[in-house]
Motif scaffolding. Structure first.
Motif, short mmCIF file in Angstrom:
data_model
loop_
_atom_site.label_atom_id
_atom_site.label_comp_id
_atom_site.label_asym_id
_atom_site.label_seq_id
_atom_site.Cartn_x
_atom_site.Cartn_y
_atom_site.Cartn_z
N THR A 174 0.84 -1.19 0.00
CA THR A 174 0.00 0.00 0.00
C THR A 174 0.88 1.24 0.00
O THR A 174 1.98 1.24 0.57
N GLY A 175 0.40 2.31 -0.63
CA GLY A 175 1.12 3.58 -0.59
C GLY A 175 1.09 4.28 -1.93
O GLY A 175 1.44 3.68 -2.96
N GLU A 177 3.06 6.52 -2.73
CA GLU A 177 4.42 6.87 -3.13
C GLU A 177 5.11 5.72 -3.86
O GLU A 177 6.22 5.88 -4.36
N ASP A 217 -3.47 4.69 -1.27
CA ASP A 217 -3.84 5.08 0.09
C ASP A 217 -5.26 5.66 0.12
O ASP A 217 -5.46 6.84 0.40
N GLY A 239 1.02 1.36 5.80
CA GLY A 239 -0.24 1.85 6.33
C GLY A 239 -0.67 1.18 7.61
O GLY A 239 -1.86 1.03 7.90
MG MG Z 1 2.12 4.19 3.64
#
Ligand code: MG
Ligand code: AMP
Length: 394
Positions: A174-175, A177, A217, A239
């Protein structure tokens, strides 16, 4: 929650997967789900362990009449009588009447005759059942089939083995970025490095298939990716804590997540969590920093996968001497990345890396082991014995 209690809680939620049949040739690395029992002794007959002459030891040294030959896979049908000998080769059945082998270096052949030295009864003879007798329990359920255990299963004549099903694992990085390795990342993005590491570890520890997914996210995005993902075990990366962008637990609550473990007295990896979804799939939530994810994989993912796959999940423990002094530890168990070496006496030395920041992939790539600092450990001098966990380096 302490590390040990967290692991025990996780293992308590595991139901081992059922068995399946595999061919011997596909069984490497699998975990046996049955016993392997010998159906006949090994070797099945008294056999010569050397090339030489099968004789009666009672005849002593002297000249023998050669009456035939016993080769591996064939044997000699007749009987060896006084002052007779049979030419014999390694692995060949002992002819009846003979009870010893004179190795060829201790014999001289002359036409139909051979002169031999003395041989005590049983010399160079492998007894029937010397390796294992009939009905011997060669391997038990839970044994991981390495090449040496495969030899045993093969020697028992087994072409098909009952093994535990492999855990199917789905990993969700997850993310916002994260960029996939191979893509062209924007200037504020980083490549997903924890995902491939966790996938590799899961594969090493017996999981298959190992599927990798990504979720942005956003709560709905994470819920949707997790809802559509298959698997016995779901692993989320990132996360995990309680920041504004740490959305995984809220997202999985929509799928009925029951959080059994949350916040572990551990460094790195404090935000790690665990629990089942309403549909029974287990979820291990790992923090996003690669070193945190990799430490928590060693401490929790490995035992989970072993338990799911029917193997003993007990962590392997090992010890080493500390190569450099360490400051007192705080109240969380600390697993430091370390390199292993040896001192003059051949004792294992653990050199903790100076920089233990949990974002560093370079340090982990050079580490051989994790070094355990118990909660509240005092300042520790070089030379002290410390617990280590050896990494499965190739
Ligand atoms: Mg994250
Ligand atoms: P998070 O647990 O999502 O708060 O992430 C903690 C840190 O790890 C942040 O610096 C993230 O950018 C980084 N991170 C999260 N996921 C990954 C990943 N899959 N690979 C590499 N770094 C990550």
């Amino acid at each position: 929650m302490a590390v040990e209690a967290a692991r025990a809680t996780m293992l308590g939620a595991v139901t081992p997967l059922g068995p399946e049949d595999v061919d011997l040739a596909q069984a490497l690395g699998r975990v046996l789900a049955e016993e392997v029992v010998a159906i006949r002794p090994q070797p099945p007959f008294d056999a010569s362990s050397m090339d030489g002459w099968a004789v009666r030891s009672a005849d002593g040294a002297g000249v023998r009449r050669i009456i035939g030959e016993s080769a591996a896979g064939r044997g000699f049908e007749g009987e060896v009588r006084p002052d007779e000998a049979v030419r014999i080769f390694t692995g060949a059945p002992m002819p009846s009447g003979a009870d010893a082998v004179v190795i060829q270096e201790d014999a001289r052949r002359d036409g139909d005759l051979v002169s031999v030295t003395t041989a005590p009864p049983g010399a160079f003879v492998r007894r029937a059942g010397q390796d294992f007798p009939a009905d011997a329990r060669l391997l038990g359920a839970g044994a991981r089939l390495d090449p040496w255990r495969l030899a045993l299963a093969a020697a028992a004549g087994r072409a098909v083995l009952k093994v535990s099903r492999r855990p199917w694992v789905t990993i969700i990085s997850t993310g916002d970025e994260l960029a996939a390795p191979g893509s062209t990342p924007g200037p504020r993005r980083i490549f997903d490095s924890a995902g491939p590491a966790i996938a590799g570890l899961a594969t090493l520890w017996g999981a298959a298939p190992v599927v990798r997914l990504h979720a942005e996210d956003r709560v709905e995005a994470i819920t949707r990716v997790a809802a559509d993902a298959g698997g016995d075990l779901l692993i989320t990366i990132g996360g995990a804590s309680v920041g504004d962008h740490d959305l995984v637990k809220p997202a999985l609550s929509a799928l009925g997540l029951r959080r059994l473990v949350e916040s572990i007295a551990l460094r790195p990896g404090k935000p790690t969590w665990f629990g089942p979804l309403a549909d029974g799939r287990l979820v291990l939530g790992l923090p996003g920093n690669p070193a945190s994810a990799m430490v928590c994989a060693e401490l929790f993912l490995r035992p989970l996968l072993l338990a799911l796959g029917g193997a003993d999940p007990t962590p392997r423990r090992a010890w080493a001497r500390l190569a450099a002094p360490l400051k007192a530890n705080g109240d969380r168990e600390h697993w430091m990345r370390a390199r292993l070496g040896h001192d003059d006496q051949g004792e294992t030395l653990a050199h903790p890396f100076g920089d233990q920041d949990s974002s560093l992939v370079t340090v982990f790539a050079e580490a051989d082991a994790l070094l355990r600092r118990p909660p509240g450990a005092p300042e520790t001098a070089a030379g002290a014995t410390v617990e280590i966990l050896r990494l499965d380096r190739f």
